[in-house]
Scaffold this active site. Sequence first.
Site, mmCIF file in Angstrom:
data_model
loop_
_atom_site.group_PDB
_atom_site.id
_atom_site.type_symbol
_atom_site.label_atom_id
_atom_site.label_comp_id
_atom_site.label_asym_id
_atom_site.label_seq_id
_atom_site.Cartn_x
_atom_site.Cartn_y
_atom_site.Cartn_z
ATOM 1 N N ASP A 1 -1.072 -6.080 -0.237
ATOM 2 C CA ASP A 1 -1.258 -5.406 0.917
ATOM 3 C C ASP A 1 -2.806 -4.876 1.005
ATOM 4 O OD1 ASP A 1 0.268 -4.641 3.334
ATOM 5 O OD2 ASP A 1 1.137 -2.871 2.300
ATOM 6 N N ASP B 1 0.937 -1.179 -0.095
ATOM 7 C CA ASP B 1 -0.063 -0.030 -0.154
ATOM 8 C C ASP B 1 0.850 1.191 -0.072
ATOM 9 O OD1 ASP B 1 0.849 -0.333 2.441
ATOM 10 O OD2 ASP B 1 -1.053 0.462 3.664
ATOM 11 N N SER B 2 2.132 1.223 0.155
ATOM 12 C CA SER B 2 3.153 2.361 -0.110
ATOM 13 C C SER B 2 2.886 2.767 -1.586
ATOM 14 C CB SER B 2 4.574 1.706 0.111
ATOM 15 O OG SER B 2 4.936 0.562 -0.525
ATOM 16 N N LYS C 1 -1.642 -9.268 3.102
ATOM 17 C CA LYS C 1 -0.908 -8.650 4.187
ATOM 18 C C LYS C 1 -1.827 -7.764 4.856
ATOM 19 C CE LYS C 1 2.937 -5.908 4.170
ATOM 20 N NZ LYS C 1 2.483 -4.768 4.860
ATOM 21 N N GLU D 1 -2.035 -5.262 8.519
ATOM 22 C CA GLU D 1 -1.228 -4.478 9.719
ATOM 23 C C GLU D 1 -2.221 -4.873 11.016
ATOM 24 O OE1 GLU D 1 -0.519 -0.348 8.940
ATOM 25 O OE2 GLU D 1 0.589 -0.914 7.033
ATOM 26 N N GLU E 1 8.521 -3.792 11.327
ATOM 27 C CA GLU E 1 8.937 -2.695 10.772
ATOM 28 C C GLU E 1 9.537 -1.647 11.825
ATOM 29 O OE1 GLU E 1 6.429 -0.989 7.640
ATOM 30 O OE2 GLU E 1 7.534 0.974 7.717
HETATM 31 N N1 LIG Z 1 9.207 4.718 -0.271
HETATM 32 C C1 LIG Z 1 8.632 4.281 0.944
HETATM 33 N N2 LIG Z 1 9.532 3.529 1.531
HETATM 34 C C2 LIG Z 1 9.191 2.872 2.926
HETATM 35 O O1 LIG Z 1 9.783 1.993 3.374
HETATM 36 C C3 LIG Z 1 7.664 3.093 3.291
HETATM 37 C C4 LIG Z 1 6.803 4.118 2.400
HETATM 38 N N3 LIG Z 1 7.541 4.659 1.223
HETATM 39 N N4 LIG Z 1 5.750 4.356 2.781
HETATM 40 C C5 LIG Z 1 5.078 3.430 3.930
HETATM 41 C C6 LIG Z 1 5.741 3.273 4.958
HETATM 42 C C7 LIG Z 1 6.167 4.595 5.588
HETATM 43 N N5 LIG Z 1 7.756 3.988 5.982
HETATM 44 C C8 LIG Z 1 8.481 5.119 6.868
HETATM 45 C C9 LIG Z 1 8.494 6.446 6.667
HETATM 46 C C10 LIG Z 1 9.700 6.943 7.102
HETATM 47 C C11 LIG Z 1 10.301 6.581 8.239
HETATM 48 C C12 LIG Z 1 11.506 7.345 9.041
HETATM 49 O O2 LIG Z 1 11.448 8.293 8.503
HETATM 50 N N6 LIG Z 1 11.610 6.854 10.225
HETATM 51 C C13 LIG Z 1 12.791 7.692 10.987
HETATM 52 C C14 LIG Z 1 13.024 7.255 11.997
HETATM 53 C C15 LIG Z 1 12.434 7.966 13.504
HETATM 54 C C16 LIG Z 1 12.996 7.517 14.740
HETATM 55 O O3 LIG Z 1 13.984 7.340 15.027
HETATM 56 O O4 LIG Z 1 11.847 7.092 15.483
HETATM 57 C C17 LIG Z 1 13.990 7.725 10.238
HETATM 58 O O5 LIG Z 1 14.712 8.611 10.430
HETATM 59 O O6 LIG Z 1 14.583 6.872 9.593
HETATM 60 C C18 LIG Z 1 10.216 5.260 8.544
HETATM 61 C C19 LIG Z 1 9.291 4.609 7.820
HETATM 62 C C20 LIG Z 1 7.764 3.014 5.542
HETATM 63 N N7 LIG Z 1 6.956 2.653 4.269
HETATM 64 C C1 LIG Z 2 7.221 -1.820 3.398
HETATM 65 C C2 LIG Z 2 6.397 -2.822 3.379
HETATM 66 C C3 LIG Z 2 6.280 -3.679 4.541
HETATM 67 C C4 LIG Z 2 4.840 -2.382 3.032
HETATM 68 O O1 LIG Z 2 3.966 -2.475 3.889
HETATM 69 C C5 LIG Z 2 4.433 -1.439 1.871
HETATM 70 O O2 LIG Z 2 5.367 -1.447 1.018
HETATM 71 O O3 LIG Z 2 3.252 -1.150 1.922
HETATM 72 MG MG LIG Z 3 2.115 -1.561 3.591
#
Ligand SMILES: Nc1nc(=O)c2c([nH]1)NC[C@@H]1CN(c3ccc(C(=O)N[C@@H](CCC(=O)O)C(=O)O)cc3)CN21
Ligand SMILES: CC(C)C(=O)C(=O)O
Ligand SMILES: [Mg+2]
Length: 281
Positions: free
Chosen positions: A101, A62-63, A131, A133, A199
Amino acid sequence: MSSVSAVSTSALYGGAAGRRVTVRDIAAAKERHEKWPMVTAYDAMTARVFDEAGIPVLLVGDSAAMVVYGYDSTLPVTVDDLIPLTAAVVRGSSRAMVVADLPFGSYQASPQQALETAARFMKEAGAHAVKLEGGHRVLPQVEMLVSAGIPVMAHLGLTPQSVNAFGGYRVQGRGQAGDELMADAKALEHAGAFAVVLECVPSDLAARVTTSLSIPTVGIGAGPCTDAQVLVWQDLMGLTPQPAKFVKKYFDLAGEMDRAVRAYADEVVSGVFPTPEHSYR
Ligand SMILES: Nc1nc(=O)c2c([nH]1)NC[C@@H]1CN(c3ccc(C(=O)N[C@@H](CCC(=O)O)C(=O)O)cc3)CN21
Ligand SMILES: CC(C)C(=O)C(=O)O
Ligand SMILES: [Mg+2]
């Protein structure tokens, strides 16, 4: 076969030569302590490249809400948006298991709603598994799908459909929340899930969950000890402008595309393209 190497990078996939990977192959890989890669795919041509490279499981995430449709979260994407993408990924692949998803709002209301949605992905798109959540709140949904013969991949930790409840994309499962995540993971396994995505959780928690479960864990920002890893393909290929910390960039796709499209544009403007080689007489 394309010009891409036919030699598999995954023993799981290699063992399934000539047919789709199944949940039985995935269970056997855990018994053999064999790690495997998963990537997202949203169209037929990228699905074909990943399939022929030996990726055993493709996720139509769903990303897509963000990387295909340009929304700033995964919440707006619908079943009707994702079904054509899932169908394309199934058509573009021949060996990988294709996991669909389930989008936000398409399964939370009831086990009946989850079954109706999952059945659409299987009937209309040809998905092999779904899948969803969540932990204890979706156990009735998981049980319903499993009893209908639908393989279910679970997803714990940073579940992006709950971004508003979390107050942002933050690491989950620190402290006491880690014990709750472990309990959810065990309950999902008991309900019949065939794998669980972890995740953005601390690596030591992911390691403990991985050794405590008999089903495989699929990590994304969950450290090196999960049974499998998953990344969004645009992240690993270097198309995403600001990827999360857990992303490793294996290619500079944005840079290479920029270079190529500028070369094309320059040649159109200067008249270098097209030549007789690319024309009909
Ligand atoms: N392009 C893309 N990749 C992904 O992995 C993803 C998506 N989109 N969209 C749906 C979700 C959103 N996701 C995300 C988006 C941002 C962070 C992020 O910025 N995390 C912080 C961590 C902050 C902390 O330390 O608590 C980082 O700095 O990495 C993590 C997962 C993972 N998924
Ligand atoms: C990052 C994976 C696990 C996901 O749920 C997605 O791409 O939507
Ligand atoms: Mg997803």
